[in-house]
Design an enzyme around this catalytic site. Structure first.
Site, PDB file in Angstrom:
ATOM      1  N   GLU A 283      24.846  19.248   2.420  1.00 30.11           N
ATOM      2  CA  GLU A 283      26.643  19.689   2.116  1.00 30.11           C
ATOM      3  C   GLU A 283      27.337  18.965   1.291  1.00 30.11           C
ATOM      4  OE1 GLU A 283      27.452  23.904   5.434  1.00 30.11           O
ATOM      5  OE2 GLU A 283      28.481  22.167   5.419  1.00 30.11           O
TER       6      GLU A 283
HETATM    7  C1  TNX Z   1      26.301  24.282   8.097  1.00 29.65           C
HETATM    8  S1  TNX Z   1      23.923  23.165   8.533  1.00 29.65           S
HETATM    9  C2  TNX Z   1      26.883  23.064   8.790  1.00 29.65           C
HETATM   10  C3  TNX Z   1      27.779  22.603   9.059  1.00 29.65           C
HETATM   11  C4  TNX Z   1      28.261  23.724   9.482  1.00 29.65           C
HETATM   12  C5  TNX Z   1      27.630  24.971   9.751  1.00 29.65           C
HETATM   13  C6  TNX Z   1      28.460  26.021  11.100  1.00 29.65           C
HETATM   14  C7  TNX Z   1      24.436  22.503   8.668  1.00 29.65           C
HETATM   15  C8  TNX Z   1      23.707  20.752   7.834  1.00 29.65           C
HETATM   16  N1  TNX Z   1      26.070  22.130   7.865  1.00 29.65           N
HETATM   17  O1  TNX Z   1      28.846  21.617   8.503  1.00 29.65           O
HETATM   18  O2  TNX Z   1      29.336  23.120  11.227  1.00 29.65           O
HETATM   19  O3  TNX Z   1      27.511  25.419   9.026  1.00 29.65           O
HETATM   20  O4  TNX Z   1      27.846  27.288  11.208  1.00 29.65           O
END
Ligand code: TNX
Length: 553
Positions: A359
């Site tokens: 992300e």
């Molecule tokens: C996605 S999965 C994220 C996290 C959040 C999560 C909550 C991932 C690698 N990143 O930053 O905490 O969703 O479900």
């Protein structure tokens, strides 16, 4: 100056493997009377051997995760007042495992169960360097009226065999007070070894901070189900949780809060070493994660020079993602990365170091690629193997890098293909599909805790998939294993962790351990239902999923 919360340093190590949560430990008068009655009954039964109408022992194969093979045969074994736990090998580790087993059995059976040396009777733990069938983590358990013998090539196998043995006794064996016997194990042989080498769970200690005692409690629970990796998500926008000597404000300032504005906290190096030591004594390897280059607000807030504009943002206590980024063009960014990875690698005996990479919505694509390629080289320089969230496959994974896949049913074909194609070039996979393995997803619309962006994840949904067939086009053999992440935006304490992890965690553990041939929802749900009273005996207030036939408490 307040250095860190007292919560983590005040913890007294629990005297036995898993303690009842604080809120359930209040002793009420009826409960006190109840346990006095039980003690009396147990006293009456002690020494008199199995009663005539004793219930049949649990079938040998009724454990989670399912073993490779369970062959019933012959009469059962029973622990008595005279039973010894025998360490058949000159091995400090074998001795420690025997002591751990005694720590489980003594309070509930009320027997002395001395740990002693060789002999043909009792509960015997035997290391056999030539037992190649057991491999690095497997074991054989043989039970007959004279003894129960667990044999393994490695101590890890003995430890896993002991977890199986615990499950073969009645659930009340896990209680902290004296219970009624008989303590029998069915006769026969269990042969067992894991399907995958990587069987993990992740705990997000950034969104909410969890004390060393809370982490240890979770470690004990993971060990019960033969998991062998504890991935700690040590940094994110909301908090930096590990002391770094060369950048002290990361922890002392960046660790100062958490989601919702609570006090946060961080692990001193001594705290972290203690977690690593405790995990290792349960045969779990700690995989530390520093999430880069996004998810870095806590670091950016701690050091203005890490920001492209030289201005530190405020600490963040919300739950948005994707708004922060390290400054890719600045030289100081790489001093920071080098220092943090060097110090963390030095603290971590395990193979892996996780550098996040998910992300990074505020990092331009070219910057992301340049940054992740440099960060991977740093991890290699300090002797560790890189793990990254699967977006790392959009950069240039170095050979042997592990991509942790967290896509879900709505993940686009291009993204899946990018990850699958990387396996042709040597990238390995750990599978954590968000709509299967994410323990922070709600079970259904009525679940109070958790999130639902990947949909609801029922107990069946989290169990009912095959890691080997999950990602189309992935090179056969590229799957190292599975991991169940637990993100903590909505979770603040052990009871809340346990509501989300149980009963889904044992299902992911089974996918990682048990042969594909044992995979069957109907058989699994019956075995899982039998775990209910065991979880209760351990003080775990699990979610009573209606799709599981829970055994009477
Ligand atoms: C996605 S999965 C994220 C996290 C959040 C999560 C909550 C991932 C690698 N990143 O930053 O905490 O969703 O479900």
């Amino acid at each position: 100056m307040r250095l860190h919360r007292t919560r983590q340093s005040s913890s007294v190590p629990p005297p036995r493997s898993v303690r009842t949560p604080r809120r359930a430990r209040r002793i009420t008068l009826p409960r006190l009377l109840g346990s006095l009655l039980l003690v009396t009954a147990a006293g009456a039964a002690a020494g008199s051997g199995p009663a005539a109408a004793a219930p049949a022992p649990r079938p040998l194969g009724q454990v989670v995760p399912a073993p490779v093979e369970a062959k019933p045969g012959g009469s059962p074994y029973a622990i008595t007042a005279g039973t010894r736990i025998r360490v058949e090998s000159e091995s400090r580790e074998a001795r420690r495992i025997a002591d751990q087993l005694a720590g489980v059995l003594r309070p509930s059976t009320g027997y002395a169960l001395p740990v002693t040396g060789r002999g043909s009777d009792g509960i015997r733990l035997r290391l056999d360097p030539h037992d190649d069938a057991s491999g690095a983590e497997g074991y054989t358990l043989r039970s007959n009226p004279g003894s129960v013998t667990i044999t393994a090539r490695e101590p890890a196998g003995l430890f896993h065999g002991v977890q199986t043995l615990r499950q073969l006794f009645p659930a009340r064996v896990e209680r902290n007070s004296r219970q009624e016997g008989p303590w029998t194990v069915a006769g026969g042989t269990v042969r067992d070894a894991p399907r995958y080498a990587y069987r993990g769970a992740m705990l997000d200690v950034s969104r909410h901070f969890f004390s060393v005692a809370e982490v240890k409690r979770y470690i004990d629970q993971l060990a019960l189900y033969k998991l062998n990796k504890l991935h700690l998500h040590l940094s994110d926008d909301q908090g930096w949780r590990i002391a770094i000597d060369s950048w002290p404000r990361l922890a002392t300032y960046g660790g100062r809060t958490e989601v919702g504005g609570g006090p946060g906290g961080y692990y001193t190096k001594a705290d972290y070493r203690e977690i690593v030591r405790y995990a290792a004594s349960r045969y779990l390897e700690v995989v530390p994660e520093i999430d880069l280059p996004g998810h870095t607000n806590a670091a950016l807030a701690s050091y203005a020079e890490l920001n492209c504009d030289g201005v530190a943002p405020p600490l963040y206590t919300g739950t948005n993602v994707g708004f922060s980024s390290l400054c890719v063009p600045k030289a100081v960014t790489y001093d920071f990365v080098d220092d943090v990875i060097r110090e963390l690698a030095a603290l971590t005996p395990g193979t892996y170091l996780h550098i996040g990479g998910d992300e990074a919505h505020s990092t331009a694509h070219d910057d992301y690629v340049a940054f992740m390629n440099k960060a991977q080289a740093v991890v290699g320089r300090y002797g560790k193997t890189v793990i990254g969230w699967h977006q790392l496959t959009g950069a240039t994974p170095v050979g042997g890098t592990v991509a942790q896949y967290w896509g879900y049913d709505r993940t686009g074909a291009d993204e899946r293909k990018q990850v699958a194609d990387a396996t042709a070039r040597g990238t390995k996979l750990v599978l954590s599909p968000a709509d299967r393995g994410y323990l922070d997803m709600k079970y259904d619309k009525d679940t109070e805790l958790g999130l639902s962006w990947a949909g609801y994840v029922s107990v069946r949904r989290s169990y009912d998939w095959d890691p080997a067939a999950y990602l189309d086009g992935a090179r056969p053999g590229s799957v190292l294993g599975v991991e169940a992440p637990l993100w903590s935006e909505t979770l603040t304490n052990s009871a809340e962790i346990e509501q989300m992890a149980f009963p889904r965690l044992p299902g992911i553990a089974e996918l990682g351990w048990s042969p594909a041939s044992t995979h069957d929802w109907d058989a699994y749900k019956a075995r899982l239902g039998a775990q209910g009273p065991r979880l209760s005996a351990l003080g775990i207030d699990y979610y009573r999923a209606p799709e599981v036939p829970w055994a009477a408490e």
